[in-house]
Design an enzyme around this catalytic site. Structure first.
Site, short mmCIF file in Angstrom:
data_model
loop_
_atom_site.label_atom_id
_atom_site.label_comp_id
_atom_site.label_asym_id
_atom_site.label_seq_id
_atom_site.Cartn_x
_atom_site.Cartn_y
_atom_site.Cartn_z
N CYS A 170 -3.96 -25.78 36.36
CA CYS A 170 -4.95 -26.69 35.58
C CYS A 170 -4.17 -27.44 33.93
O CYS A 170 -3.27 -26.65 34.07
CB CYS A 170 -6.46 -26.21 35.39
SG CYS A 170 -7.66 -26.85 34.36
N LEU A 171 -4.26 -28.27 34.19
CA LEU A 171 -3.79 -28.66 32.38
C LEU A 171 -4.68 -27.98 31.45
O LEU A 171 -4.29 -28.29 30.71
CB LEU A 171 -3.14 -30.34 32.75
CG LEU A 171 -2.66 -30.76 33.12
CD1 LEU A 171 -2.53 -32.44 33.17
CD2 LEU A 171 -1.40 -30.19 32.51
N GLN A 180 -11.20 -33.29 30.98
CA GLN A 180 -10.72 -33.03 30.39
C GLN A 180 -9.91 -33.69 29.09
O GLN A 180 -8.80 -33.01 28.06
CB GLN A 180 -8.82 -32.53 31.31
CG GLN A 180 -9.63 -31.40 32.30
CD GLN A 180 -8.55 -31.17 33.21
OE1 GLN A 180 -8.60 -32.21 34.76
NE2 GLN A 180 -7.79 -30.41 33.31
N HIS A 237 -10.57 -30.21 43.02
CA HIS A 237 -10.17 -29.40 42.02
C HIS A 237 -10.88 -30.72 40.69
O HIS A 237 -11.87 -29.77 39.66
CB HIS A 237 -9.05 -29.19 41.76
CG HIS A 237 -8.52 -28.36 40.39
ND1 HIS A 237 -8.08 -27.23 40.06
CD2 HIS A 237 -8.22 -28.81 39.01
CE1 HIS A 237 -8.17 -27.12 39.10
NE2 HIS A 237 -7.94 -28.30 38.28
N GLY A 242 -3.18 -33.88 38.34
CA GLY A 242 -4.19 -34.55 38.78
C GLY A 242 -5.21 -34.17 37.12
O GLY A 242 -4.79 -33.24 36.60
C1 QAP Z 1 -5.02 -29.32 39.70
O1 QAP Z 1 -3.64 -28.94 38.18
C2 QAP Z 1 -4.15 -28.70 41.29
O2 QAP Z 1 -0.10 -24.46 34.01
C3 QAP Z 1 -4.28 -29.86 38.91
O3 QAP Z 1 2.04 -24.96 32.08
C4 QAP Z 1 -3.15 -28.18 41.10
O4 QAP Z 1 -1.93 -31.18 37.64
C5 QAP Z 1 -4.95 -28.41 41.55
C6 QAP Z 1 0.21 -28.29 34.89
C7 QAP Z 1 -2.18 -27.35 41.84
C8 QAP Z 1 -4.61 -27.59 43.34
C9 QAP Z 1 -2.68 -27.14 43.09
C10 QAP Z 1 -0.36 -26.48 35.10
C11 QAP Z 1 1.35 -28.63 34.02
C12 QAP Z 1 -0.45 -28.78 35.79
C13 QAP Z 1 0.40 -25.83 33.55
C14 QAP Z 1 -2.26 -29.69 37.18
C15 QAP Z 1 1.32 -26.13 33.35
C16 QAP Z 1 1.90 -27.18 33.28
C17 QAP Z 1 -1.48 -28.98 36.97
CO CO Z 2 -8.42 -29.20 35.94
#
Ligand code: QAP
Ligand code: CO
Length: 168
Positions: free
Chosen positions: A91-92, A50, A133, A45
């Protein structure tokens, strides 16, 4: 075109995004660039703020094959089921940090697609979590805001350290 993702601490993430009144080639290109950026970073997401754009757009794809993308303009949660789920999220804009957050298990969301059509979808589980989110990002909210102060402070301390050593 891959876009640069803004990280936690950048004040842009604390500004509210604006409603979209007209779809344009610019918004279509931005949406596809956001999807490309999300896929390149292995995300599920991504919200426009962002990537530094304060407009109400988010893109989501929880499929492993990159085959179920959803592009939402002006998304709005219109109904919630009072049941909650408490699961880890990331979170990215906060790479490397994952925390359990309480979210609604089931939501109904209204949005506009890139063809300008009004859509209404009902979602549960992971995709519902991701939508909550991402819509939070449009309202300048970040998942760490839900954590108890002590937990958030530890994360902020770790980020300050990373900034100091040039790794943020
Ligand atoms: C939001 O987040 C989300 O730390 C989207 O090193 C995610 O795509 C909401 C990501 C899970 C609920 C559950 C995070 C990639 C991606 C990191 C993402 C990373 C590489 C996060
Ligand atoms: Co985020």
């Amino acid at each position: 075109m891959k876009l640069k993702i803004i990280k936690y601490g950048n004040p842009i993430l604390r500004k509210k995004s604006e409603i979209i009144y007209e779809i344009s080639d610019y918004l279509r290109k931005l949406s596809y660039d956001m999807l490309e950026t999300m896929y390149a970073m292995s995300g599920i997401g991504l919200a426009a703020p962002q990537v530094g754009i304060l407009l109400r757009i988010c893109v989501i794809d929880i499929s492993l094959e990159h085959k179920s993308s959803i592009i939402m303009l002006n998304p709005k949660i219109i109904l919630v089921d009072n049941n909650k789920i408490y699961e880890k999220e990331g979170c990215l804009s906060l790479p490397g940090f994952y925390e359990s957050i309480k979210r609604f298990k089931k939501i109904s969301v209204d949005y506009i697609d890139l063809d300008g059509r009004n859509k209404k979808i009902e979602v549960t589980g992971l995709i519902a979590k991701v939508m909550q989110h991402e819509i939070d990002h449009l309202d300048a909210k970040i998942f760490v805001d839900y954590l108890p102060n002590w937990k958030r402070k530890i994360i902020i301390k770790k980020i300050k350290r990373k900034i100091k050593i040039g790794k943020w």
